[in-house]
Motif scaffolding. Structure first.
Motif: not given
Length: 411
Positions: A55-57, A65-66, A71-81, A98-103
């Protein structure tokens, strides 16, 4: 020859009516399929494993943001923006549980300094920071726009500069040849197919042991030999069990091949139907003829399969000798041990198939010598088997000793 074919047909019909043979013929492929499915069930598949989402805030003050999302979708990263208005002073408190979280904080300071500040939880994939480098792309584009660059200039700078190696004509031809033979399945699939056929007909041919001794035990050998010669009987058995082995192989392949094609998702027939297949099968047939001649000769020296001595037991192990060379051949197909295995008649069929499926360029001189030795060995052991079978099939009451067998050969 007519009597030989009569014996062969009799052996085929007799076995095809035997419930034990029928059950074994279908049980073998069923067991192979069962082990394949069980291995897949318990072993799982790496391709089916899904990566855990991070989870990336993003605290976005530059309206990027758009662009970051694309870019994240194009590179198929396992991120939830997710977008966030959280201030930097409050981040550490939010990340405590929190786990697996970044800001990520993207603001005017990031634009001026070229630094995107990232805060992560303790439990987060170690490669996250490397993945996060792609977020710099939209920020760099904004920096270049502020410099007053046109769209074409931006595209040129974004494309970057690369170095392309141009090979010489000779080197390019070498590369093309290597690429043409780079697919190992072109060698492995037909080689494995021929190896499976050889094992099927050799293992089925081992039943010649039981067939010859059973006819002695039931006292019907004299009746059979009253209407044909020992050579006709021996050759008929070899041909009959060869056909039975092929039937076993066809049934197994017909049941197993669709399962393999389904599991590996490749065109098996594309790799299987190649010119090399005929050569591989010829080697397999020579291997069968060699072992079958030995089996039928030694089988005639036994009063009963259950009373087989050490000598007969050692002969039964001959088809397994190539397994000794698997390690050395796979590690060095052109090595000394691989060459030795190619020249020993009892190991030559298996080692040759293994070597030819491992090599891109075949050593034709070694292959020719191996085949010559194998063909001469088949002829030689056929002759020996004929002499042994002629006397041994009519001997009752005990197993022949090696000394007695040697006496029959010399006679």
């Amino acid at each position: 020859m007519r009597n030989t074919m009569k014996v062969a047909k009799w052996e085929i019909k007799r076995n095809l009516k035997n419930k034990t043979f029928i059950i074994g013929m279908f049980l073998t492929p069923v067991l192979i399929i069962g082990f394949m499915l069980l291995g897949n069930t318990f072993g799982g598949s790496d391709t089916e494993e899904t990566q855990e989402l991070t989870t990336v805030f993003i605290n976005d003050q530059l309206q990027l943001f758009s662009a970051i999302e694309n870019t994240v979708k194009t590179n198929d990263l396992p991120w939830e923006l997710k977008q966030s208005d959280l201030r930097e002073e409050e981040v550490n408190k939010e990340l405590e549980d929190a786990d697996d979280t970044a800001y990520l904080f993207i603001d005017q300071r990031s634009l001026e300094e070229g630094v995107i500040r990232a805060y992560t939880s303790e439990e987060i994939p170690p490669y996250f920071i490397n993945q996060a480098q792609i977020v710099a792309g939209p920020l760099q584009t904004m920096q270049m726009k502020q410099l007053g660059l046109t769209e074409e200039e931006l595209a040129t700078l974004s494309r970057g500069v690369s170095v392309e190696a141009i090979a010489s004509k000779e080197a390019q031809e070498t590369v093309n040849e290597e690429e043409a033979g780079a697919d190992p399945l072109k060698r492995i699939v037909p080689g494995a197919f021929a190896g499976f056929i050889m094992l099927s007909i050799v293992f089925t041919g081992m039943a010649i042991f039981q067939s010859a001794s059973q006819e002695k035990k039931d006292k019907i050998a004299e009746i059979i030999l009253s209407s044909l010669t020992p050579a006709d009987l021996m050759q008929g058995k070899i041909i009959g069990y060869f056909v039975l082995g092929l039937i076993q192989a066809v049934v197994s392949i017909a049941l197993v091949l669709p399962i393999i094609a389904w599991r590996v998702d490749i065109s098996i027939l594309q790799y299987l139907l190649v010119p090399e297949l005929a050569f591989y099968i010829a080697i397999a047939i020579l291997g069968y003829l060699l072992f079958a001649s030995i089996f039928v000769g030694v089988g005639a020296t036994m009063a009963d399969v259950s009373t087989a001595g050490n000598f007969q037991g050692m002969v039964m192990m001959l088809p397994f000798l190539p397994f000794i060379f698997i390690g050395p051949v796979l590690s060095d197909p052109n090595g000394f041990m691989a060459q030795i295995g190619s020249y020993i008649p009892f190991t030559s069929p298996g080692v040759l198939l293994l070597r030819l499926t491992s090599l891109e360029e075949w050593p034709w001189m070694e292959i020719a010598i191996s085949l010559m030795i194998l063909i001469i060995s088949v002829w030689f052991f056929m002759k020996l088997a004929g002499k042994i079978f002629k006397v041994g099939i009519l001997m009752y009451g005990k197993n022949a000793t090696p000394a007695e067998i040697w006496k029959w050969i010399r006679a």
